[in-house]
Design a protein around this motif. Structure first.
Motif, short mmCIF file in Angstrom:
data_model
loop_
_atom_site.label_atom_id
_atom_site.label_comp_id
_atom_site.label_asym_id
_atom_site.label_seq_id
_atom_site.Cartn_x
_atom_site.Cartn_y
_atom_site.Cartn_z
N LYS A 439 0.79 -1.29 -0.07
CA LYS A 439 0.18 -0.07 0.16
C LYS A 439 0.94 1.31 -0.04
O LYS A 439 0.48 2.28 -0.49
N TRP A 440 2.06 1.17 0.72
CA TRP A 440 2.88 2.49 0.86
C TRP A 440 3.30 2.82 -0.55
O TRP A 440 3.32 4.02 -1.17
N TYR A 441 3.65 1.68 -1.38
CA TYR A 441 4.23 1.86 -2.75
C TYR A 441 3.05 2.38 -3.71
O TYR A 441 3.28 3.15 -4.44
N ALA A 442 1.93 1.65 -3.59
CA ALA A 442 0.68 2.08 -4.50
C ALA A 442 0.47 3.75 -4.08
O ALA A 442 0.15 4.31 -5.14
N LEU A 443 0.63 4.27 -2.77
CA LEU A 443 0.36 5.43 -2.75
C LEU A 443 1.30 6.55 -3.29
O LEU A 443 1.12 7.53 -3.45
N LEU A 444 2.63 5.82 -3.23
CA LEU A 444 3.69 6.71 -3.69
C LEU A 444 3.68 6.85 -5.40
O LEU A 444 3.62 7.82 -5.94
N ILE A 445 3.24 5.69 -5.83
CA ILE A 445 2.63 5.67 -7.52
C ILE A 445 1.78 6.71 -7.59
O ILE A 445 2.11 7.49 -8.77
N CYS A 446 0.57 6.70 -6.84
CA CYS A 446 -0.51 7.53 -7.21
C CYS A 446 -0.05 9.08 -6.86
O CYS A 446 -0.77 9.92 -7.72
N ASN A 447 0.74 9.50 -5.83
CA ASN A 447 1.12 10.70 -5.73
C ASN A 447 2.07 11.16 -6.94
O ASN A 447 1.88 12.36 -7.26
N THR A 448 2.77 10.25 -7.33
CA THR A 448 3.58 10.55 -8.48
C THR A 448 2.69 10.67 -9.76
O THR A 448 2.94 11.66 -10.72
N LEU A 449 1.69 10.04 -9.98
CA LEU A 449 0.78 10.03 -11.03
C LEU A 449 -0.11 11.29 -10.98
O LEU A 449 -0.10 12.11 -11.85
N GLN A 450 -0.20 11.75 -9.67
CA GLN A 450 -1.03 13.08 -9.52
C GLN A 450 -0.36 14.28 -9.75
O GLN A 450 -0.65 15.09 -10.35
N LYS A 451 0.82 14.23 -9.59
CA LYS A 451 1.96 15.26 -10.01
C LYS A 451 1.96 15.29 -11.46
O LYS A 451 2.04 16.10 -12.22
N LEU A 452 2.22 14.09 -12.00
CA LEU A 452 2.34 13.74 -13.49
C LEU A 452 0.98 14.72 -14.23
O LEU A 452 1.02 15.24 -15.23
N LEU A 453 -0.24 14.04 -13.78
CA LEU A 453 -1.38 14.59 -14.45
C LEU A 453 -1.63 16.03 -14.11
O LEU A 453 -2.45 16.65 -14.86
N SER A 454 -1.06 16.65 -12.97
CA SER A 454 -1.21 18.05 -12.70
C SER A 454 -0.24 18.87 -13.71
O SER A 454 -1.00 20.02 -14.14
N ASN A 455 0.62 18.31 -14.31
CA ASN A 455 1.53 18.88 -15.45
C ASN A 455 1.20 18.39 -16.84
O ASN A 455 1.40 19.31 -17.76
N ASN A 456 0.43 17.52 -16.94
CA ASN A 456 -0.05 16.83 -18.22
C ASN A 456 -1.41 16.44 -18.10
O ASN A 456 -1.66 15.28 -18.06
N PRO A 457 -2.45 17.41 -17.61
CA PRO A 457 -3.72 16.75 -17.39
C PRO A 457 -4.72 16.16 -18.50
O PRO A 457 -5.52 15.37 -18.47
N ASN A 458 -4.21 16.46 -19.80
CA ASN A 458 -4.64 15.77 -20.87
C ASN A 458 -3.98 14.60 -21.43
O ASN A 458 -4.28 14.07 -22.40
N LEU A 459 -3.27 13.85 -20.68
CA LEU A 459 -2.41 12.61 -20.66
C LEU A 459 -3.21 11.36 -20.46
O LEU A 459 -3.40 10.42 -21.41
N LEU A 460 -3.73 11.26 -19.41
CA LEU A 460 -4.47 10.18 -18.97
C LEU A 460 -5.72 10.68 -17.89
O LEU A 460 -5.94 11.61 -17.59
N LYS A 461 -6.54 9.75 -17.79
CA LYS A 461 -7.97 10.05 -16.94
C LYS A 461 -8.39 8.51 -16.29
O LYS A 461 -7.94 7.59 -16.61
#
Length: 602
Positions: A439-461
């Motif tokens: 779960k810790w790593y899942a949250l790390l990946i989610c936080n990284t994806l959150q940062k990624l989508l904040s910078n590239n919001p039209n990339l994934l959904k």
């Protein structure tokens, strides 16, 4: 000073010799290994190594795999039966001694968890014993599968078998040394790229000949005493009846048409077979595929006959094992007359994941990218020192050098997720699926994806998932980001991965089909997360046409008036839907929290 020889050194060297089909040298080395073990048991002062049944068992399996691969089923039976006998005796009589000798790299421990390691020493011993027992079970399982393969009525034409194997080695096993980055550089000019990619193909062929036995299958070198000699590309192509063109000369990308296209001896023309086998195909990638259990089973269970899989793994021995499993799976299918051996639907790649995606896969080409149980960054980063959110915040900087220094080393970092997302089919047709038990790593990946989508919001959904009792998945946390001044979110799910996310499983509940090595390991009770039946799942899809559009056509005055009149009504409906949806999610969280409290009390 001479290095001390141990069982694991012999085990590894014999594995490499078997992998290269150098059987006489492998058997000679194996005999030397056993003689040194006998000297140790006699304690007569000779140079010796401690007896290690697990290493001997591993050697028998290395030989059995390689013998089966080249069609020497008699020698395969002998080695597999020896492995079964040894594994059965060891499990019954000598469990405690297994794995005592020979080195496996240990986990780094930070100051924060030194005391924890001491406190949990007993639990680790139990887990170690379970792990060793599980490894024997895996050997037994594989040995019995090889014996079953030997019992089938296989083709007796030795020349045809070798040609088929050579063709598949050339098209379905690609090992890029240095993680695919050794000869590639952004400083190369376009004028030199053709020459550069031609050299890469020579390196790929050389690796196949020296490390994976292709040279031993070629008649001109099969009896040559010089093991370092590599056959010419022309001689290999002439023997197989097919050209060696796994990568495109201009771009360096994998050439799917040549990899999954026509095979030698096919009655179809190259053009017809290529069009039929690639233009209708769907391509799936698994990053960090390990020994290939999951991806090979998926290739068998996927109902789509045009599904093509690409496994990516850095370790050469695991790439080789994946190839063997995929090859044997294609043999099983050919016996059932569902497809030809040469139509093997898995391509096994040896490379670093991020550089492979960047250098070898074109944009907008892959239907799904899977990551199953990726390795967390716990060997170089203390979990107790920081939350997953803090780790991502440390990387929240425009200074790339600082990002690289701060982010702990792991496969799914910011750049890797960005590169993977860009390779997916666009407009909602591509998906990124990540499954982990941590779960810790899942949250790390989610936080990284959150940062990624904040910078590239039209990339994934977020991919819509109907969470009901049949899916056995439910959302446990949402992650928000901005898109066109609107707030969007994606969810972290908990549950069992199933067909709704592209994980196919067999209808036979007693079968291991669709399961991975880790799934079987957890059933034994070994490992920190063995008692946990649920997995943490992230599933995103590429943004649709509307979300990718940054500008819209100007509206006519009449349309503007109509829109203005209907806006208040639509706004009220949308607001009610948002409130209801939010209340449903909050209610779900309350129910989950209440259930956890009851479990804690009990």
């Amino acid at each position: 000073m001479m290095a001390t020889r141990d069982a694991s050194s012999y085990e590894y060297s014999i594995m490499l010799l078997s992998q290269a089909f150098r059987f006489e040298e492998a058997q000679t080395r194996f005999l030397e290994m056993r003689n040194l073990m006998k000297a140790s048991n006699q304690d007569n002062g000779q140079i010796s190594i401690p007896n290690d049944d697990e290493a001997i068992l591993s050697v028998y399996m290395s030989l059995a795999r390689a013998y089966a691969l080249v069609g020497n089923f008699k020698s395969c039976r002998e080695s597999a039966n020896q492995a079964i006998t040894l594994a059965s005796n060891s499990r019954n009589n000598n469990k405690d001694s297994l794995g005592k000798y020979g080195g496996k790299r240990s986990w780094k421990r930070t100051n924060e968890n030194k005391s924890e390691g001491i406190d949990q020493h007993g639990r680790r011993d139990v887990s170690n014993q379970l792990f060793r027992s599980h490894r024997q079970s895996e050997f037994l399982r594989e040995a019995k599968s090889l014996l079953h393969l030997c019992s089938l009525k296989l083709e007796t034409d030795d020349d045809h078998h070798k040609k088929s194997l050579a063709y598949l080695l050339m098209t379905r096993l690609l090992y890029f040394s240095g993680g695919g980055t050794t000869t590639r550089s952004s400083t190369h000019s376009l004028q030199n790229q053709h020459k550069m990619h031609s050299e890469e193909k020579k390196e790929l062929l050389e690796t196949l000949c020296l490390s994976f036995g292709l040279g031993r299958l070629t008649p001109s070198l099969s009896s040559s005493p010089d093991e370092s000699k590599v056959p010419s590309t022309e001689s290999v192509e002439s023997f197989v009846g097919s050209s060696f063109s796994p990568i495109d000369n201009k771009s360096g990308y994998l050439d799917f048409k040549n990899i999954f296209g026509y095979g030698a001896g096919s009655k179809q023309s190259k053009k017809e077979s290529t069009i039929d086998s690639t233009e209708k195909s769907s391509f799936f990638i698994e990053l960090g595929a390990g020994s290939g259990d999951w991806i090979v089973q998926q290739s068998l269970l996927n109902p789509n006959p045009h599904a093509k899989y690409i496994s990516v793994e850095l370790r050469a021995d695991r790439v080789y094992q994946t190839f063997i499993k995929a090859f044997f799976a294609s043999i099983s299918k050919s016996i059932d007359k569902t497809e030809k051996v040469r139509d093997m639907s898995v391509c096994c790649v040896g490379s670093d994941c991020e550089s492979f995606l960047k250098d070898r896969i074109p944009l907008n080409s892959i239907e799904k990218i899977y990551v199953n149980h990726p390795e967390p960054p716990t060997q170089t980063f203390s979990l107790s020192s920081s939350s997953s959110t803090d780790v991502v915040k440390k990387n929240n900087t425009n200074n790339k050098k600082r990002q690289d220094e701060e982010e702990p080393s792991h496969m799914l970092n910011y750049n890797a997720l960005l590169t993977a997302s860009q390779r997916l089919l666009q407009n909602g047709k591509g998906e990124l699926v990540i499954v982990t038990d941590n779960k810790w790593y899942a949250l790390l990946i989610c936080n990284t994806l959150q940062k990624l989508l904040s910078n590239n919001p039209n990339l994934l959904k977020q991919k819509p998932i109907q969470t009901h009792h049949k899916t056995d998945m439910y959302s446990i946390e949402d992650f928000y980001y901005k898109f066109n001044d609107k707030t969007r979110y994606f969810s972290l799910y908990e549950g069992q991965p199933g067909e709704e996310i592209g994980h196919f499983t067999s209808d036979d509940k007693t079968s291991n089909q669709g399961s991975s090595y880790f799934d079987r390991l957890w059933r034994t009770g070994a490992g920190k997360h063995a008692s946990q039946q649920k997995r943490f799942i992230i599933i995103l899809q590429t943004a649709s046409d509307s979300t990718n559009t940054t500008s819209t056509k100007p509206e006519s005055k009449s349309n503007k008036k109509k829109k203005k009149k209907s806006t208040p009504h639509k706004k009220n409906i949308n607001t009610k839907k948002k409130i209801a949806s939010k209340e449903e999610r909050m209610n779900d969280h309350r129910l989950i929290a209440a259930a956890k409290r009851k479990l804690d009390q009990s």
